[in-house]
Design an enzyme around this catalytic site. Structure first.
Site, mmCIF file in Angstrom:
data_model
loop_
_atom_site.group_PDB
_atom_site.id
_atom_site.type_symbol
_atom_site.label_atom_id
_atom_site.label_comp_id
_atom_site.label_asym_id
_atom_site.label_seq_id
_atom_site.Cartn_x
_atom_site.Cartn_y
_atom_site.Cartn_z
ATOM 1 N N ASP A 8 57.654 60.232 60.502
ATOM 2 C CA ASP A 8 58.324 61.473 60.948
ATOM 3 C C ASP A 8 59.350 61.491 59.703
ATOM 4 O OD1 ASP A 8 60.132 63.017 62.067
ATOM 5 O OD2 ASP A 8 60.724 61.915 63.669
ATOM 6 N N LYS A 70 64.725 68.270 53.478
ATOM 7 C CA LYS A 70 63.770 68.595 54.040
ATOM 8 C C LYS A 70 64.145 70.279 54.369
ATOM 9 C CE LYS A 70 61.296 68.278 58.435
ATOM 10 N NZ LYS A 70 61.252 67.335 59.746
ATOM 11 N N GLU A 147 55.324 68.200 64.590
ATOM 12 C CA GLU A 147 56.057 67.153 65.303
ATOM 13 C C GLU A 147 56.178 67.269 66.744
ATOM 14 O OE1 GLU A 147 59.730 68.181 63.523
ATOM 15 O OE2 GLU A 147 59.047 67.043 61.760
ATOM 16 N N ASP A 169 62.213 70.749 70.394
ATOM 17 C CA ASP A 169 62.645 69.932 69.537
ATOM 18 C C ASP A 169 63.804 70.465 68.667
ATOM 19 O OD1 ASP A 169 62.709 68.242 67.100
ATOM 20 O OD2 ASP A 169 60.616 68.427 66.896
#
Ligand code: AMP
Length: 591
Positions: A8, A70, A147, A169
């Protein structure tokens, strides 16, 4: 066959897992942590720090520290540190290199394959960039997985009953919501939606601005341009935000923040959970749109949801949980670990891709995972219209072709402009590639037949091809978005990454060797002193000369520019003194 690890690769923290004896386990990092901060830093003497060590020095070395990279994946963002330019892929590769190393130490074997997770809402370019980062780090990326899907995969194993689940999420930089159907042996993503630029970092920014505003109010000083001060404020802002997930109020104290007319400025204030809720209310509200769109795309009402799973650190905020409860009418499940379930799901998929069965208790059936494409894909046609080829939420892998023609008479080439997004006009969508198809037979407008094919693999990565049906010739076409790394750049980055790993090793060797050499020198010199006159002249001369040589070699070692030759010379000089001083250290060393 080595193990496929699940990673992850988070905005704030990264986490890795591997299936051992049929069960996904978290891979601890070298410091024993279960997650690793996604932070890379370079010290003044050129040392590279990754993870916890980088996080710890972020405030004091802010301009050489890279975090939340990211957020820039798939863009042409770069940052320059000490004259060297870094792209998001290369920085992410450094984090992945560290994870790979930790996994190798944990498993005691080389690790070369991984499944990496991305936000469901990542577009094609962002997925490609993530894959490239893996390659640079020396990992074959077996699959890119969304994810939320990954979270559902880890959840689905323990709770085999068939049901529809919402995965909400909210991490550090992105928000994703997916509706997933967990059935007998099948995990099917029904829909997904989200916001690529919404997450905990935005909450931190609100608290940071609140503090800056209060300082301005109370001390009449504007600290917003002072980089170092802002770093300190950002850090306490995040701490305060986290504290408010458990407490009703928190004290924010920043002593000696700056100077105002020669006087030190201290900051001390209380932030309550209610005030914090007000500061971020609109941000939390922004999750409502994607939640509704995911539900309507899946064609279900909230009441049909069996469970709501919370993933990502920001779902620890009570106001976020309350919002989810309000929108779905369900108390979100708390029995999965929001920091670890995504990596665990990726590890499970990695294990499955190796032909193993999923780790569902008592299950011997392979689990089928059906993911979807998060956004519609189109090409630009006459008048700037985005003509759809693939609708969003189409199950992957998928392939779709459509015939197009020319707009002008005797046109011999067409430009194919590939777009991702839901808007009707091309200009409002994201360009993910452009290419020209040439060599079309001269003909009146509308006559040539050009077949455009979109092929999306299980990673959600798109290949577009075009064929002139008139000539039967298939042009070889590759999509080149200008912010993707070229093969050459990737090869160079892979080389650099290996060089870096090599340099890190040399530096570590040099450090250890320097320490040992210094200790040897001290011991030898002490033993010589203890021996006094009982030392023979020739032996004394030899020892002195070996000590001088070792001292010289030690002086040459500069950690910012350590060379292999210098390390070798130091090692040789140390070995020489070890040998020549063995006798005197043995006899006189402990007096
Ligand atoms: P992730 O990307 O899932 O690791 O989430 C990281 C984000 O979660 C960061 O913005 C953190 O500040 C935030 N976070 C972590 N723990 C908490 C907490 N206890 N309360 C609020 N936010 C948190």
């Amino acid at each position: 066959m080595g193990k496929v690890i699940g990673i992850d690769l988070g905005t704030t923290n990264s986490c890795a897992a591997v299936v051992e004896n049929g069960i996904p386990v978290i891979i601890p990092n070298s410091a024993g942590g279960r997650t690793t901060p996604s932070i890379v830093a370079f010290t003044k003497n050129g040392e590279r720090l990754i993870g916890e060590t980088a996080r710890r020095q972020a405030v004091t070395n802010a301009e050489r520290t890279i975090s939340s990279v990211k957020r820039h994946m798939g863009t042409n963002w770069t940052t320059r540190i000490d004259g060297k330019e870094y792209k998001p892929q290369t920085v992410s590769a450094m984090i992945l290199t560290q994870i790979k190393k930790d996994a190798e130490e944990f498993l005691g074997e080389p690790v070369t394959e991984a499944v990496i997770t991305v936000p469901a809402y990542f577009n094609d370019i962002q997925r490609q960039a993530t894959k490239d980062a893996g390659r640079i780090a020396g990992l074959e990326v077996k699959r890119i997985i969304n994810e939320p899907t990954s979270a559902a995969l880890s959840y689905g194993l323990d709770h085999g009953e068939a049901q529809k689940v919402m995965v909400y999420d909210l991490g550090g930089g992105t928000f994703d919501v997916s509706i997933i159907e967990i059935g007998d042996g099948v995990i099917e993503v029904l829909s997904t939606a989200g916001d690529n630029h919404l997450g905990g970092d935005d909450f931190d920014a609100r608290v940071t601005n609140w503090i800056v505003g209060k300082i301005r109010e109370e001390h009449k000083v504007d600290v917003s341009r002072d980089f170092a001060v802002m770093q300190r404020i950002k850090e306490v802002a995040e701490q305060a935000k986290k504290a408010l997930s458990d407490a009703e109020s928190t004290q924010i104290v920043l002593p000696y923040l700056t100077q105002q007319r020669g006087e030190p400025v201290h900051f001390d204030a209380t932030l309550t959970r209610v005030q914090f809720g007000e500061l971020v209310r609109d941000l939390i509200e922004r999750t409502q749109g994607p939640v509704q769109s995911a539900l309507s795309d899946a064609g279900i009402a909230p009441s049909e949801l069996g469970k709501v799973l919370l993933v990502g650190g920001s779902t620890r905020i009570p106001a976020v949980q309350e919002k989810v409860r309000q929108m779905t009418g369900k108390m979100p499940s708390r029995n999965i670990n929001p920091d670890e379930c995504v990596a665990q799901g990726a590890a499970i998929l990695g294990n499955t891709l190796q032909g193993n069965y999923l780790a569902a208790p008592g299950s011997q059936k392979p689990m089928l995972l059906l993911d979807v494409t998060p956004m519609s894909l189109s090409i630009e046609t006459v008048g700037g219209v985005a003509t759809r080829l693939v609708e969003r939420n189409t199950t992957l892998p998928t392939r779709y072709s459509k015939i197009f023609s020319t707009a002008a008479p005797f046109q011999t080439n067409v430009e194919i402009h590939v777009l991702q997004g839901e808007r009707p006009m091309a200009r409002d969508n994201k360009t993910i590639g452009k290419f020209k198809l040439g060599g079309i037979k001269r003909a009146p407008a509308g006559v040539p037949q050009i077949e455009v094919t979109f092929d999306i693999d299980a990673n959600g990565i798109l290949t577009v091809s075009a064929k002139d049906l008139g000539t039967g010739k298939q042009q070889s076409i590759t999509i080149t978005a200008n912010d993707r790394m070229s093969e050459e750049e990737i090869a160079k980055a892979m080389y650099d990454a290996q060089m870096y790993a090599g340099q890190d090793q040399i530096r570590r060797d040099a450090l250890a060797l320097s320490d040992e050499s210094k200790s040897l020198l001290a011991k030898t010199q002490q033993a010589m002193k203890n021996a006094g006159k009982s030392l023979e002249k020739t032996e004394k001369k030899q020892l002195k000369s070996d000590c001088v040589t070792l001292e010289k070699c030690l002086k040459k070692i500069r950690l910012d520019k350590v060379s292999e030759t210098d390390v070798q010379n130091l090692r040789a000089a140390k070995q020489q003194l070890e040998a020549s001083s063995a006798r005197v250290r043995e006899i006189f060393g402990n007096q």
